[in-house]
Motif scaffolding. Structure first.
Motif, PDB file in Angstrom:
ATOM      1  N   ALA A  11       0.806  -1.220   0.000  1.00 29.57           N
ATOM      2  CA  ALA A  11       0.000   0.000   0.000  1.00 29.57           C
ATOM      3  C   ALA A  11       0.840   1.271   0.000  1.00 29.57           C
ATOM      4  O   ALA A  11       0.310   2.370  -0.160  1.00 29.57           O
ATOM      5  CB  ALA A  11      -0.921   0.020   1.216  1.00 29.57           C
ATOM      6  N   GLY A  12       2.160   1.143   0.186  1.00 29.99           N
ATOM      7  CA  GLY A  12       3.000   2.324   0.344  1.00 29.99           C
ATOM      8  C   GLY A  12       3.119   2.689   1.803  1.00 29.99           C
ATOM      9  O   GLY A  12       2.525   2.076   2.686  1.00 29.99           O
ATOM     10  N   ILE A  19       0.952   4.678  -3.920  1.00 30.43           N
ATOM     11  CA  ILE A  19       0.645   3.301  -4.261  1.00 30.43           C
ATOM     12  C   ILE A  19       0.786   3.194  -5.769  1.00 30.43           C
ATOM     13  O   ILE A  19       0.565   4.181  -6.497  1.00 30.43           O
ATOM     14  CB  ILE A  19      -0.782   2.896  -3.815  1.00 30.43           C
ATOM     15  N   THR A  20       1.200   2.046  -6.262  1.00 34.15           N
ATOM     16  CA  THR A  20       1.377   1.908  -7.703  1.00 34.15           C
ATOM     17  C   THR A  20       0.038   2.006  -8.423  1.00 34.15           C
ATOM     18  O   THR A  20      -1.025   1.755  -7.837  1.00 34.15           O
ATOM     19  CB  THR A  20       2.025   0.557  -8.056  1.00 34.15           C
ATOM     20  N   GLY A  23      -1.535  -1.369  -8.229  1.00 34.33           N
ATOM     21  CA  GLY A  23      -2.136  -1.624  -6.929  1.00 34.33           C
ATOM     22  C   GLY A  23      -3.455  -0.903  -6.756  1.00 34.33           C
ATOM     23  O   GLY A  23      -4.433  -1.472  -6.249  1.00 34.33           O
ATOM     24  N   ARG A  24      -3.511   0.343  -7.192  1.00 35.03           N
ATOM     25  CA  ARG A  24      -4.739   1.124  -7.094  1.00 35.03           C
ATOM     26  C   ARG A  24      -5.860   0.488  -7.924  1.00 35.03           C
ATOM     27  O   ARG A  24      -7.004   0.388  -7.465  1.00 35.03           O
ATOM     28  CB  ARG A  24      -4.461   2.545  -7.574  1.00 35.03           C
ATOM     29  N   ILE A  44      -6.922   4.879   2.069  1.00 35.52           N
ATOM     30  CA  ILE A  44      -6.600   4.285   0.777  1.00 35.52           C
ATOM     31  C   ILE A  44      -7.736   3.375   0.298  1.00 35.52           C
ATOM     32  O   ILE A  44      -7.820   3.045  -0.888  1.00 35.52           O
ATOM     33  CB  ILE A  44      -5.266   3.514   0.849  1.00 35.52           C
ATOM     34  N   LEU A  80      -3.815  -6.610   1.452  1.00 36.90           N
ATOM     35  CA  LEU A  80      -3.165  -5.305   1.405  1.00 36.90           C
ATOM     36  C   LEU A  80      -2.233  -5.119   2.591  1.00 36.90           C
ATOM     37  O   LEU A  80      -2.660  -5.116   3.746  1.00 36.90           O
ATOM     38  CB  LEU A  80      -4.220  -4.199   1.385  1.00 36.90           C
ATOM     39  N   GLY A 110       5.302  -2.280  -3.448  1.00 41.32           N
ATOM     40  CA  GLY A 110       4.903  -0.948  -3.014  1.00 41.32           C
ATOM     41  C   GLY A 110       6.110  -0.135  -2.605  1.00 41.32           C
ATOM     42  O   GLY A 110       7.238  -0.612  -2.624  1.00 41.32           O
TER      43      GLY A 110
END
Length: 256
Positions: A11-12, A19-20, A23-24, A44, A80, A110
């Motif tokens: 998730a970063g 977030i990539t 991923g998003r 998020i 996540l 991430g």
């Protein structure tokens, strides 16, 4: 129709924009999300249509059961994790459990909180003739570390260190770093909740940082960054990459 693999996503470090894109997208498409609630910024998940489960009160079996039940019912499933899941993410045990069940998965990397902290500090972990190595580790606590990875042994290399999961043991960390050979004036920076809106940064030295951490009452979710790269001084050497007198594969040296 081939089943969609479970997505294990980083998730970063906290900022919801870190977030990539992949991923998003997978979060937005998911039907079931199990997230590390004590660490992941809940924002998020805003707008997600999925059933959402917070894993902070779950054990490994409960996490895997939730993932497998959702996957077996044909749902798109996301696990996540905070930061990048490959660093202190405890994902190997989850992947092994999914392997046993015959459930496919893939990992989406991430932004680690280590690199989020570097960005917040405007720091570069590797500087010419100062440090060309980064050690990412933790202080031994209830979770043991291999004998050759004791903090004082790693500290003997005198390189850049990013120490996770250890700020509650800051006095022990300082003692181990000193035992390993870091001078008392070595720069040490503690970054709590790197990239979050309520991020806290303490700038000190090996001699002063423990008292600063105690005064700020920082007990968790913080990184301890150690090394000369964090000193606010002018570089004595610069990279050869952009040195006009240095030739490499895409540029010839110039005298001008």
């Amino acid at each position: 129709m081939e089943a969609v693999p479970v997505a294990i996503i980083g998730a970063g470090p906290g900022d919801v924009e870190l977030i990539t894109v992949k991923g998003r997208r997978l979060l937005d498409e998911a039907d079931c999300i199990v997230y590390a609630g004590s660490l992941v910024n809940r924002r998020i998940l805003d707008g997600c249509k999925a059933d959402i489960y917070d894993s902070q009160g779950m054990n490994l079996g409960e996490i895997v059961d939730t993932l497998s039940t959702a996957w077996q019912s044909g749902k798109k499933v996301v696990r996540l994790h905070t930061g990048d899941p490959s660093i202190f993410g405890a994902i190997k045990e989850q992947m092994q459990a999914l392997d046993t069940l015959g459930i496919p998965y893939h990992v989406v990397p991430g932004v680690s909180s280590a690199f989020g902290a570097a960005a917040s500090l405007n720091a570069e972990f590797t500087l010419p003739e100062i440090s060309q190595t980064v050690i990412i580790t933790r202080q031994e606590g209830r979770t043991p570390v291999p004998e050759l990875e004791k903090l004082h042994l790693l500290a003997s290399h005198q390189t850049t260190m990013v120490i996770f999961l250890s700020v509650s043991m800051i006095e022990t960390v300082v003692r181990e770093l000193g035992k390993g050979g870091y001078p008392i004036d070595t720069p040490v920076v503690v970054v709590e909740k790197a990239t979050w809106a309520d991020e806290t940064i303490l700038v000190g030295t090996l001699e002063s940082i423990a008292s600063q951490v105690r005064e700020a009452d920082i007990r968790k979710t913080a990184l301890i960054c150690v090394g000369k790269v964090f000193a606010d001084t002018e570089l004595e050497a610069v990279s050869k990459l952009y040195d006009r007198s240095f030739s490499h594969g895409t540029r010839q040296a110039s005298e001008k």
